[in-house]
Enzyme design. Structure first.
Site, mmCIF file in Angstrom:
data_model
loop_
_atom_site.group_PDB
_atom_site.id
_atom_site.type_symbol
_atom_site.label_atom_id
_atom_site.label_comp_id
_atom_site.label_asym_id
_atom_site.label_seq_id
_atom_site.Cartn_x
_atom_site.Cartn_y
_atom_site.Cartn_z
ATOM 1 N N ASP A 53 -27.550 -40.963 41.744
ATOM 2 C CA ASP A 53 -26.677 -42.093 42.064
ATOM 3 C C ASP A 53 -26.040 -41.868 43.426
ATOM 4 O O ASP A 53 -26.058 -40.761 43.953
ATOM 5 C CB ASP A 53 -25.523 -42.149 41.049
ATOM 6 C CG ASP A 53 -25.902 -42.892 39.785
ATOM 7 O OD1 ASP A 53 -27.044 -43.345 39.696
ATOM 8 O OD2 ASP A 53 -25.029 -42.999 38.904
ATOM 9 N N LYS A 76 -26.530 -47.540 43.588
ATOM 10 C CA LYS A 76 -26.190 -48.964 43.468
ATOM 11 C C LYS A 76 -24.823 -49.089 44.098
ATOM 12 O O LYS A 76 -23.983 -48.227 43.945
ATOM 13 C CB LYS A 76 -26.081 -49.368 41.998
ATOM 14 C CG LYS A 76 -27.379 -49.193 41.242
ATOM 15 C CD LYS A 76 -27.314 -49.921 39.918
ATOM 16 C CE LYS A 76 -28.612 -49.772 39.171
ATOM 17 N NZ LYS A 76 -28.494 -49.032 37.948
ATOM 18 N N MET A 190 -14.269 -49.825 39.018
ATOM 19 C CA MET A 190 -14.986 -50.914 39.721
ATOM 20 C C MET A 190 -14.120 -52.162 39.859
ATOM 21 O O MET A 190 -14.620 -53.275 39.711
ATOM 22 C CB MET A 190 -16.276 -51.286 38.954
ATOM 23 C CG MET A 190 -17.286 -50.185 38.895
ATOM 24 S SD MET A 190 -18.726 -50.631 37.915
ATOM 25 C CE MET A 190 -18.121 -50.431 36.249
HETATM 26 N N1 SAH Z 1 -19.805 -42.770 35.477
HETATM 27 C C1 SAH Z 1 -18.709 -42.818 36.438
HETATM 28 C C2 SAH Z 1 -18.251 -44.230 36.706
HETATM 29 C C3 SAH Z 1 -19.304 -45.096 37.367
HETATM 30 S S1 SAH Z 1 -18.707 -46.691 37.754
HETATM 31 C C4 SAH Z 1 -17.561 -41.951 35.932
HETATM 32 O O1 SAH Z 1 -17.583 -41.504 34.780
HETATM 33 O O2 SAH Z 1 -16.643 -41.720 36.702
HETATM 34 C C5 SAH Z 1 -18.213 -46.477 39.424
HETATM 35 C C6 SAH Z 1 -16.708 -46.567 39.537
HETATM 36 O O3 SAH Z 1 -16.111 -45.324 39.149
HETATM 37 C C7 SAH Z 1 -16.207 -46.800 40.937
HETATM 38 O O4 SAH Z 1 -16.246 -48.169 41.292
HETATM 39 C C8 SAH Z 1 -14.789 -46.295 40.826
HETATM 40 O O5 SAH Z 1 -13.943 -47.242 40.193
HETATM 41 C C9 SAH Z 1 -14.938 -45.112 39.890
HETATM 42 N N2 SAH Z 1 -15.077 -43.856 40.637
HETATM 43 C C10 SAH Z 1 -16.100 -42.996 40.604
HETATM 44 N N3 SAH Z 1 -15.869 -41.933 41.390
HETATM 45 C C11 SAH Z 1 -14.645 -42.115 41.924
HETATM 46 C C12 SAH Z 1 -13.831 -41.386 42.831
HETATM 47 N N4 SAH Z 1 -14.217 -40.210 43.353
HETATM 48 N N5 SAH Z 1 -12.635 -41.916 43.176
HETATM 49 C C13 SAH Z 1 -12.210 -43.084 42.687
HETATM 50 N N6 SAH Z 1 -12.923 -43.823 41.828
HETATM 51 C C14 SAH Z 1 -14.128 -43.349 41.459
#
Ligand code: SAH
Length: 288
Positions: A53, A76, A190
Site C-alpha cells: 500500500d 490507493k 479518511m
Molecule cells: N489500515 C489502516 C487504515 C487505512 S485507511 C490502519 O489500520 O491504520 C487510511 C486512513 O488511515 C487515512 O486516510 C488516515 O485517516 C489513517 N491513517 C493511516 N496512517 C496514518 C498516519 N500515519 N497518520 C494519520 N492518519 C493515518
C-alpha cells in the site's frame, strides 16, 4: 526436540499446496518503521515479492526487504486516478503465489481496519492459496500514543469507536445524533476532507462544549503535526483547511489531554512522509 532431525517426511511427495507459494497479509503500522511487529519484519526479510500500500514507510521497503525482492506498489489515494483497482491487486497475489513465491502483502496500520482485506482473503481462499494474517498497529493507536492522548482515559471515556465519513451517506441521521451525544471517543479515518461538515453535523446535533478535537497529520512520523482545540471553536477560524495526507481525527473529552501529555514537537515542514501514488500504477523492481 532441539537438534533432532525430523525424517518422517523425507520420501513423501509434496502436495499441490506445498508447491504453491504463500501469501502473508501483514500490517506495517502507521508510519514509524520501528512500529512494525517482529513477525512482519521476519517475513519482510524472506519475501520474494512485496505488494505494498501507499501508507508504508520507504525505510521498511528499502531497508528491511531482501536484496532481490520485487517490490510492487499498489497504492490507493483518494482523488488520484492512479489508484490500483482491487481486481488487479487480487490477480497479482495469485500470479506470484502460483509461481511458488513467498508474497508479502503489506498494508498501512492494521490489516483489518479500513482495508480491503476481505476481497483478498476471498481470492486466496477460492484459489486454495495458503495465507497468514499478521496484525499491525492501527493509525488510531499510533496517533493516540504519539500525541499523548489516552483514548479511553478513566473519567473521560469508556469506549472508542473507529469510524469514517468519507461519504456522508454512510451515516444516517439517528447515528449522527448518537455520535454527538455519546461520551465514547470518536476516531475518524479518511475524513479530513469533509472535516468541516463532520464538525457542523456534530455541533448541530448538540455535541457538548467539553469535547475537543485533535487533527493528527502524518502520525508517528517525523512530520507529525497536530491541531488541537475545543470542537466548538472549529467554526471560529479552523474551517476550510487542507491537511497533509494521511490525517486522523480524534474527537472527545480525551482530546483535551493533548495539552498536558504531548511529548513530540509539531513538525513545521509541510512535506509528505509517504510517497504520493504515481500518475500511472507501475510494477517497480527494487533498486538496491
Ligand atoms: N489500515 C489502516 C487504515 C487505512 S485507511 C490502519 O489500520 O491504520 C487510511 C486512513 O488511515 C487515512 O486516510 C488516515 O485517516 C489513517 N491513517 C493511516 N496512517 C496514518 C498516519 N500515519 N497518520 C494519520 N492518519 C493515518
Amino acid at each position: 526436540m532441539k537438534g533432532m532431525q525430523n525424517t518422517s517426511n523425507v520420501y513423501r511427495l509434496p502436495s499441490f499446496r506445498e508447491l504453491s507459494g504463500k501469501v502473508i497479509l501483514a500490517g506495517a503500522g502507521p508510519g514509524d518503521p520501528e512500529l512494525l511487529t517482529m513477525k512482519a519484519f521476519r517475513y519482510l526479510q524472506q519475501a520474494d515479492v512485496v505488494i505494498t500500500d501507499r501508507l508504508v514507510s520507504d525505510t521498511i521497503l528499502e531497508e528491511y526487504t531482501k536484496k532481490d525482492a520485487l517490490i510492487i506498489p499498489v497504492g490507493k489515494q483518494s482523488g488520484k486516478d492512479a489508484s490500483t483497482p482491487q481486481p488487479v491487486i487480487n490477480d497479482l497475489l495469485l500470479e506470484y503465489a502460483l509461481q511458488g513465491k513467498l508474497v508479502l502483502r503489506l498494508k498501512g496500520g492494521d490489516v483489518s481496519i479500513f482495508s480491503n482485506i476481505l476481497d483478498e482473503l476471498k481470492t486466496l481462499s477460492e484459489n486454495h492459496i495458503p495465507y497468514e494474517i499478521i496484525p499491525g498497529i492501527t493509525a488510531a493507536s499510533g496517533a493516540a500514543a504519539y500525541a499523548g492522548i489516552p483514548l479511553t482515559a478513566r473519567g473521560y471515556s469508556t469506549a472508542v469507536r473507529f469510524l469514517t465519513c468519507y461519504r456522508d451517506t454512510l451515516l444516517d441521521a439517528a447515528y449522527w445524533l448518537d455520535l454527538a451525544r455519546t461520551d465514547d471517543t470518536l476516531v475518524f479515518y479518511m475524513s479530513s476532507a469533509p472535516l468541516d461538515q463532520l464538525v457542523e453535523k456534530l455541533i448541530s446535533n448538540g455535541i457538548a462544549d467539553d469535547k475537543w478535537l485533535a487533527v493528527v497529520e502524518q502520525a508517528t512520523t517525523p512530520l507529525q503535526h497536530i491541531y488541537n482545540y475545543p470542537i466548538h471553536e472549529h467554526l471560529a477560524g479552523h474551517q476550510g483547511k487542507t491537511y497533509a495526507s494521511p490525517t486522523l481525527i480524534i474527537i472527545g473529552k480525551v482530546a483535551s489531554l493533548y495539552g498536558d501529555f504531548q511529548w513530540m514537537a509539531n513538525s513545521r515542514s509541510k512535506e509528505d512522509y509517504f510517497t504520493p501514488v504515481e500518475t500511472t500504477p507501475v510494477k517497480k523492481e527494487k533498486i538496491s
